[in-house]
Design a protein around this motif. Structure first.
Motif, PDB file in Angstrom:
ATOM      1  N   ALA A  47      -3.886  -2.219  -4.122  1.00 49.90           N
ATOM      2  CA  ALA A  47      -4.004  -3.163  -3.007  1.00 49.90           C
ATOM      3  C   ALA A  47      -5.426  -3.702  -2.889  1.00 49.90           C
ATOM      4  O   ALA A  47      -5.634  -4.896  -2.625  1.00 49.90           O
ATOM      5  CB  ALA A  47      -3.580  -2.490  -1.709  1.00 49.90           C
ATOM      6  N   GLU A  48      -6.418  -2.835  -3.090  1.00 49.64           N
ATOM      7  CA  GLU A  48      -7.807  -3.275  -3.015  1.00 49.64           C
ATOM      8  C   GLU A  48      -8.121  -4.295  -4.105  1.00 49.64           C
ATOM      9  O   GLU A  48      -8.845  -5.265  -3.876  1.00 49.64           O
ATOM     10  CB  GLU A  48      -8.751  -2.076  -3.119  1.00 49.64           C
ATOM     11  CG  GLU A  48      -8.784  -1.212  -1.870  1.00 49.64           C
ATOM     12  CD  GLU A  48      -9.807  -0.094  -1.955  1.00 49.64           C
ATOM     13  OE1 GLU A  48     -10.872  -0.303  -2.576  1.00 49.64           O
ATOM     14  OE2 GLU A  48      -9.537   0.997  -1.413  1.00 49.64           O
ATOM     15  N   ILE A  49      -7.574  -4.078  -5.280  1.00 50.23           N
ATOM     16  CA  ILE A  49      -7.784  -5.026  -6.376  1.00 50.23           C
ATOM     17  C   ILE A  49      -7.209  -6.389  -6.011  1.00 50.23           C
ATOM     18  O   ILE A  49      -7.847  -7.434  -6.190  1.00 50.23           O
ATOM     19  CB  ILE A  49      -7.155  -4.496  -7.680  1.00 50.23           C
ATOM     20  CG1 ILE A  49      -7.961  -3.304  -8.198  1.00 50.23           C
ATOM     21  CG2 ILE A  49      -7.091  -5.601  -8.743  1.00 50.23           C
ATOM     22  CD1 ILE A  49      -7.321  -2.589  -9.369  1.00 50.23           C
ATOM     23  N   VAL A  50      -6.001  -6.396  -5.490  1.00 54.87           N
ATOM     24  CA  VAL A  50      -5.345  -7.649  -5.108  1.00 54.87           C
ATOM     25  C   VAL A  50      -6.110  -8.334  -3.984  1.00 54.87           C
ATOM     26  O   VAL A  50      -6.310  -9.556  -3.990  1.00 54.87           O
ATOM     27  CB  VAL A  50      -3.878  -7.387  -4.706  1.00 54.87           C
ATOM     28  CG1 VAL A  50      -3.231  -8.649  -4.138  1.00 54.87           C
ATOM     29  CG2 VAL A  50      -3.076  -6.880  -5.901  1.00 54.87           C
ATOM     30  N   GLN A  51      -6.574  -7.553  -3.002  1.00 52.29           N
ATOM     31  CA  GLN A  51      -7.341  -8.107  -1.888  1.00 52.29           C
ATOM     32  C   GLN A  51      -8.626  -8.777  -2.359  1.00 52.29           C
ATOM     33  O   GLN A  51      -9.108  -9.731  -1.745  1.00 52.29           O
ATOM     34  CB  GLN A  51      -7.670  -7.006  -0.878  1.00 52.29           C
ATOM     35  CG  GLN A  51      -6.477  -6.530  -0.057  1.00 52.29           C
ATOM     36  CD  GLN A  51      -6.749  -5.220   0.663  1.00 52.29           C
ATOM     37  OE1 GLN A  51      -7.875  -4.711   0.664  1.00 52.29           O
ATOM     38  NE2 GLN A  51      -5.714  -4.651   1.267  1.00 52.29           N
ATOM     39  N   GLN A  52      -9.169  -8.279  -3.466  1.00 49.46           N
ATOM     40  CA  GLN A  52     -10.404  -8.842  -4.007  1.00 49.46           C
ATOM     41  C   GLN A  52     -10.148  -9.958  -5.013  1.00 49.46           C
ATOM     42  O   GLN A  52     -11.062 -10.420  -5.683  1.00 49.46           O
ATOM     43  CB  GLN A  52     -11.234  -7.720  -4.640  1.00 49.46           C
ATOM     44  CG  GLN A  52     -11.730  -6.700  -3.625  1.00 49.46           C
ATOM     45  CD  GLN A  52     -12.388  -5.485  -4.245  1.00 49.46           C
ATOM     46  OE1 GLN A  52     -12.735  -5.496  -5.429  1.00 49.46           O
ATOM     47  NE2 GLN A  52     -12.570  -4.426  -3.473  1.00 49.46           N
ATOM     48  N   GLY A  53      -8.890 -10.381  -5.104  1.00 54.42           N
ATOM     49  CA  GLY A  53      -8.545 -11.514  -5.960  1.00 54.42           C
ATOM     50  C   GLY A  53      -8.120 -11.168  -7.370  1.00 54.42           C
ATOM     51  O   GLY A  53      -7.942 -12.048  -8.208  1.00 54.42           O
ATOM     52  N   GLY A  54      -7.936  -9.883  -7.654  1.00 58.09           N
ATOM     53  CA  GLY A  54      -7.528  -9.469  -8.989  1.00 58.09           C
ATOM     54  C   GLY A  54      -6.033  -9.271  -9.100  1.00 58.09           C
ATOM     55  O   GLY A  54      -5.284  -9.489  -8.148  1.00 58.09           O
ATOM     56  N   GLU A  55      -5.608  -8.837 -10.280  1.00 59.67           N
ATOM     57  CA  GLU A  55      -4.197  -8.559 -10.539  1.00 59.67           C
ATOM     58  C   GLU A  55      -4.033  -7.078 -10.845  1.00 59.67           C
ATOM     59  O   GLU A  55      -4.754  -6.524 -11.682  1.00 59.67           O
ATOM     60  CB  GLU A  55      -3.684  -9.378 -11.722  1.00 59.67           C
ATOM     61  CG  GLU A  55      -3.570 -10.864 -11.460  1.00 59.67           C
ATOM     62  CD  GLU A  55      -2.881 -11.578 -12.620  1.00 59.67           C
ATOM     63  OE1 GLU A  55      -1.715 -11.262 -12.922  1.00 59.67           O
ATOM     64  OE2 GLU A  55      -3.529 -12.449 -13.226  1.00 59.67           O
ATOM     65  N   ALA A  56      -3.065  -6.451 -10.171  1.00 62.85           N
ATOM     66  CA  ALA A  56      -2.834  -5.024 -10.387  1.00 62.85           C
ATOM     67  C   ALA A  56      -1.408  -4.664 -10.008  1.00 62.85           C
ATOM     68  O   ALA A  56      -0.797  -5.312  -9.157  1.00 62.85           O
ATOM     69  CB  ALA A  56      -3.817  -4.185  -9.578  1.00 62.85           C
ATOM     70  N   VAL A  57      -0.920  -3.613 -10.641  1.00 66.26           N
ATOM     71  CA  VAL A  57       0.366  -3.035 -10.277  1.00 66.26           C
ATOM     72  C   VAL A  57       0.197  -1.516 -10.268  1.00 66.26           C
ATOM     73  O   VAL A  57      -0.526  -0.966 -11.104  1.00 66.26           O
ATOM     74  CB  VAL A  57       1.473  -3.461 -11.266  1.00 66.26           C
ATOM     75  CG1 VAL A  57       1.156  -3.002 -12.687  1.00 66.26           C
ATOM     76  CG2 VAL A  57       2.834  -2.939 -10.832  1.00 66.26           C
ATOM     77  N   PHE A  58       0.813  -0.868  -9.309  1.00 66.10           N
ATOM     78  CA  PHE A  58       0.767   0.586  -9.254  1.00 66.10           C
ATOM     79  C   PHE A  58       2.052   1.165  -9.836  1.00 66.10           C
ATOM     80  O   PHE A  58       3.151   0.716  -9.520  1.00 66.10           O
ATOM     81  CB  PHE A  58       0.605   1.087  -7.822  1.00 66.10           C
ATOM     82  CG  PHE A  58       0.855   2.571  -7.686  1.00 66.10           C
ATOM     83  CD1 PHE A  58      -0.005   3.486  -8.266  1.00 66.10           C
ATOM     84  CD2 PHE A  58       1.976   3.044  -7.006  1.00 66.10           C
ATOM     85  CE1 PHE A  58       0.225   4.854  -8.171  1.00 66.10           C
ATOM     86  CE2 PHE A  58       2.209   4.412  -6.896  1.00 66.10           C
ATOM     87  CZ  PHE A  58       1.336   5.314  -7.471  1.00 66.10           C
ATOM     88  N   ILE A  59       1.895   2.185 -10.680  1.00 63.67           N
ATOM     89  CA  ILE A  59       3.038   2.911 -11.226  1.00 63.67           C
ATOM     90  C   ILE A  59       2.786   4.402 -11.021  1.00 63.67           C
ATOM     91  O   ILE A  59       1.788   4.940 -11.501  1.00 63.67           O
ATOM     92  CB  ILE A  59       3.245   2.622 -12.730  1.00 63.67           C
ATOM     93  CG1 ILE A  59       3.491   1.131 -12.950  1.00 63.67           C
ATOM     94  CG2 ILE A  59       4.410   3.445 -13.276  1.00 63.67           C
ATOM     95  CD1 ILE A  59       3.585   0.736 -14.416  1.00 63.67           C
TER      96      ILE A  59
END
Length: 257
Positions: A47-59
């Motif tokens: 979530a922090e990555i996405v909030q900072q404008g990045g792309e991430a998925v948690f598995i």
């Protein structure tokens, strides 16, 4: 953007070194697969990555379970289409001399620290071989090079990871896959904070004790290791193959007079 258009999978990235590395990799342009057994902290990193404008998925995955790891890899490939960087960061410690260790503790540390490197590699390397490209970073430790009181099983596993790194490099160099190892000293992470609370009646006294291992008298920070991981993941380290990289404040080769 040193990792632009790269996909990085980082195990144990819900906290500590793994989280710092995930955030840094994303800042440098990577799409990040956040993997952790702890769902809440893993989701928070993503979530922090996405909030900072990045792309991430948690598995969520247990890196000691073959079915879970295979499913993790398939999910990551299904989401991003490729995996360019694998950082085998997940690990645990165990305190005790050999005669003090229970078989259960020995097996648990060996399982996480060694099998937890073997399984992600087993299922990700074939995709890197097919693409004839990839970077693998294995988390060893400065303890692989030194003796440290009551760290028998942890030292054994981290020494094994370092040797495995060298053997993997020989096997996969023909496929343009680089494999290197990080060897941190004592880093102030939640992992270490937990150890201090469990091992010392006065955690602050314990902290002062382990500070003395480093020549500078201070512990490393997760960001120190994350920066080293970034170097190994990027093309800047293209001539490093099967190498140990020390981020240890001088504890391996230094000694105060």
């Amino acid at each position: 953007m040193r990792l632009q258009n790269k996909v990085a999978l980082i195990t144990g990235s819900g906290s500590g070194i793994g989280k710092s590395t995930a955030l840094l990799f994303a800042k440098e342009g990577a799409k990040v697969v956040v993997v952790d057994l702890a769902e809440e902290s893993g989701k928070q990193t993503a979530a922090e990555i996405v909030q900072q404008g990045g792309e991430a998925v948690f598995i969520q995955a247990d890196v000691t379970n073959a079915e879970a790891v295979e499913r993790m890899v398939n999910q990551a490939l299904g989401h991003f289409g490729r995996i360019d960087i694998l950082f085998n960061n997940a690990g645990i410690s165990g305190v005790g001399a050999i005669h003090e260790l229970t078989e259960e503790l020995w097996d648990r540390v060996v399982n996480v620290n060694m099998k937890g490197v073997f399984l992600p590699c087993k299922y990700i390397v074939p995709h890197m071989m097919e693409n004839k490209s990839g970077t693998i970073i294995n988390m060893s430790s400065a303890i692989a090079e030194i003796g440290l009181m009551r760290r028998a099983v942890y030292a054994a596993t981290k020494g094994a990871v370092l040797t495995l790194t060298k053997c993997m490099q020989v096997d996969y160099a023909p496929y343009n896959i680089r494999v290197n190892a990080l060897l941190p000293g004592t880093i102030l992470t939640p992992f270490v904070e937990k150890y201090l609370k469990e091992s010392y009646s006065d955690p602050e006294e314990g902290l002062n004790t382990i500070r003395k291992r480093q020549l500078g008298g201070e512990l490393g920070r997760p960001e120190d290791v994350a920066n080293a991981a970034l170097f190994l993941a990027s093309d800047e380290s293209k001539f490093m193959m099967g190498s140990p990289m020390y981020i240890d404040g001088g504890c391996t080769f230094g000694k105060m007079a």
